[in-house]
Write a protein that holds these residues in place. Structure first.
Motif: not given
Ligand SMILES: [Zn+2]
Length: 637
Positions: A235, A238, A263, A266
């Protein structure tokens, strides 16, 4: 980037010996040219454009220990060019006898004329090795290409003659899901082709395809037998590594232009322009253990298609156009998601297959190995169906009886007959007697209050009202809720209880078990006298895939007019087993019940009397109390 190893390799290649460690992707990055005739992006090949292909191609490198590569993929991922690179590498760098199989001879012809001729023609180091097709004795024909140290044979999976060629170290099988299941009565074309390579210890086999229908898909079968690699990408927000899944693609208001990837860690919306970076930082991770360590499998959906090829917006647009049309949706699932289509999971089961494995065991008797009896009750407008099942360790299961009682569910007579079946005890093969420990009654039909009333009066017998929930991922049985009912205008003192039952979950479990072929854990024994109608009803439902807001929903459906009560009763009977799990230690329940039956065996002379005991019905005061309390192994409710 020119690192040391690259310079070393170039020196090697400028010298006399071929570099034994050159991989397919390195070869392609050095030599492969894409023609403007066959490619949207002509010029030198760059593996960085499709980073996920690097490992797939490199497994086909001469120095890789991998013998077989399975690649199940959607469209627009560069799969075809990846295979062309393998062919080029083989001709230029690791020559040997090779067989390239297309679904049909006609397609092999097209492959030869379009793909291979331009591959060879546009890549100078290949053009040097394969003579032009024009001269008669060039060794270059439609179906065979000769080059120093080897020959490439092209054929179709519909030609047994072509597949029976000489031994080949390289076997390339393209679009295997379009192969016929049998070729000229000689069997599976894949197996025939793979056999060509069996004498080579350093063989290289690659199977690729867009998948088709679940359980009929060769590529999925092969993938499931492999280590099932998925391409994990980070991602950008994150750094959580994840593989891209359709369910995480989201959009607003039916507008494909709003498509973003959410995602899974997150929850941040990932815009598509991050994709190039994500692909570059991605890595293949296996998610299973391969049956053969020299076989590796890769799965890739079009969600990974590089920027400029197939966008998430296009994918959502395609989905929105297809979602209400089964054939279009199937194409979407196969070619975009690279997944199999589950038309009718149950179709393969069929009533016939099940009835064929029915067994003879004494009717109405609980067999050895079983210790717990449960029942499921389905109420129709003019009848009640009751399925009675016995369960043993590891949920091995036996059909004891499936009964239909005709009558009016609003009247008492019908329920008295139901009592006759459920409140008596049944002989066990070891001489003991077994009571029905739990009974699930469906309250979902037109006789909800009657079912509530029936169950309410028999709580002490393990009889409960249930309501099916055809929602995925529900537990087999949930916490009960209280329902205040007005039965014939009267407000009852105690409200009834109704248990939610995860019918979809249970159906998936039971259908999975119906496919088991060996007695033991989870096996279902069917009684030989059950009859065709029973099996027809049991297999009346099929799992279908529907998409709601872009999420694949698998649900169970029956054809209009088909009867499915036998299945419902079985489902409720299984829910009743889980009802018992809420009250007994799940890991010891079967042993506990077995001990109860053994205890009774000693008092077997009482069983005759027990069978004659009157049956309690809450619709009228009990005529007399049970003469003796049986040494019950079922604790009170
Ligand atoms: Zn993420």
């Amino acid at each position: 980037m020119r690192d040391g190893s690259l310079i070393y390799r170039e020196a090697f290649l400028n010298g006399l010996k071929p570099d034994p460690d050159l991989s397919v992707s390195q070869w392609a990055d050095m030599y492969r040219m894409l023609s403007n005739k066959a490619s949207a992006e002509p010029g030198p090949w760059r593996t960085d454009r499709t980073p996920y292909l690097r490992e797939i191609m490199d497994c086909m490198s001469a120095n890789s220990p991998v013998q077989k590569v399975v690649f199940m993929a959607g469209a627009q991922l560069g799969k075809t060019e990846g295979i062309n690179n393998v062919v080029g590498y083989m001709i230029a760098h690791a020559p040997g006898p090779a067989l390239f199989v297309q679904p049909t001879i006609e397609m092999a012809k097209r492959l030869s004329k379009q793909r291979l001729d331009s591959l060879i023609h546009e890549t100078p180091c290949l053009a040097e090795k394969v003579a032009p097709a024009r001269s008669r004795d060039s060794g270059n024909t439609m179906f065979s290409k000769e080059f120093p140290g080897g020959i490439l044979l092209l054929t179709g999976a519909n030609s047994a003659t072509g597949l029976r060629s000489a031994p080949c170290r390289w076997v390339l099988l393209d679009e295997v899901d379009a192969f016929p299941s049998d070729v000229d009565g000689e069997g599976d074309p894949c197996a025939l082709a793979e056999r060509r390579a069996s004498t080579f210890s350093r063989r290289k086999i690659i199977l690729t395809s867009t998948p088709t229908v679940k359980e009929m898909s060769r590529i999925e079968t092969e993938y499931l037998a492999s280590d099932q690699r998925r391409y994990y990408v980070p991602c950008p927000h994150c750094d959580h590594m994840q593989w891209l899944q359709w369910k995480n693609l989201q959009w607003r208001d039916g507008d494909p232009r709003t498509a973003v990837y959410v995602c899974e860690s997150c929850g941040t919306h990932i815009q598509e322009h991050y994709k190039s970076e994500m692909l570059r930082k991605g890595e293949w991770r296996s998610t299973a253990t391969s049956q053969d360590p020299r076989t590796v499998g890769f799965h890739l959906s079009s969600l990974y298609s590089p920027l400029g090829w197939k966008s998430w917006e296009e994918i959502v647009g395609e989905f929105l156009r297809a979602k209400n049309d089964a054939p279009l949706l199937k194409t979407f699932v196969n070619t975009v998601l690279g997944e199999t289509w589950e038309e009718e999971t149950g179709a393969k089961l069929g009533a016939e297959g099940l009835s064929e494995r029915a067994e003879f065991y004494p009717a109405g008797e609980v067999p050895d190995g079983a210790s717990v009896l449960t029942a499921g009750v389905d109420v129709q407008d003019n009848r009640v169906a009751i399925g009675l099942y016995a369960w043993g360790r590891d949920e091995e299961c036996w059909l004891i009886s499936h009964t239909e009682i005709y009558g009016d569910p609003a009247g008492q007579k019908l329920w008295d007959q139901v009592d006759d079946l459920l409140l008596r005890d049944y002989p066990h093969a070891n001489g003991g007697r077994v009571k029905v420990s739990a009974v699930g009654c469906d309250s979902g039909g037109h006789y909800t209050s009657e079912v509530y009333a029936y169950a309410r009066g028999r709580k002490g017998k393990g009889i409960f009202a249930l309501k099916g929930q055809s929602v995925r991922n529900k537990p087999p049985i949930g916490k009960p809720s209280r329902v205040d009912i007005n039965y014939k205008g009267q407000v009852l003192k105690n409200s009834a209880e109704v248990y939610p039952v995860g019918t979809d979950t249970i159906k998936s479990t039971l259908f999975g078990r119906m496919k088991h072929n060996e007695a033991g854990a989870g096996y279902i024994h069917f009684h030989a006298e059950a009859g065709q109608e029973y099996f027809k009803q049991l297999t009346a439902e099929r799992q279908i895939v529907r998409y709601v807001k872009g999420f694949a929903i698998r649900e169970w459906k029956k054809k209009a007019g088909d009867r499915n009560e036998a299945l419902d009763c079985f489902v409720y009977s299984y829910a009743a087993l889980h009802f018992l799990y809420m009250r007994f230690n799940r890991s010891t329940i079967f042993e506990q019940f077995e001990r109860g039956i053994a205890k009774k065996e000693k008092n077997a002379n009482t069983s005759e009397e027990l069978a004659k005991e009157p049956i309690e019905s809450p619709y009228r005061p009990p005529q007399r109390r049970l003469r003796r309390r049986t040494p019950s192994f079922v604790t009170s409710w």
